[in-house]
Design a protein around this motif. Structure first.
Motif: not given
Length: 76
Positions: A10-24
């Motif tokens: 993906g691509t990030i934001l300098a201030t932080g960006k949330t991504f879902t990993h789905g491992l549970g």
């Protein structure tokens, strides 16, 4: 059977960006690397939990790859 690892791009934001990993489950380790080969902008994981992780860096829109892994689990 539970998933114990996943690769996210993906691509990030300098201030932080949330991504879902789905491992549970909360991962034991998250390795984040820049997709560009010639860059000096370090990326970092600021927080993570059983569903998401937040990636930030010094430059907006930097591409990254992340390995999200659960190294061990308890068998009940």
């Amino acid at each position: 059977m539970a998933t114990l690892a996943t690769i996210i791009t993906g691509t990030i934001l300098a201030t932080g960006k949330t991504f879902t990993h789905g491992l549970g489950t909360t991962p034991d380790h998250i390795s984040v690397i820049n997709s560009a080969l010639a860059t000096t902008n370090p990326l970092f994981v600021s927080t993570y939990d059983s569903q998401t992780f937040v990636v930030g860096g010094s430059a907006d829109s930097a591409g990254f790859r992340a390995l999200v892994i659960k190294l061990h689990s308890l068998i009940a």
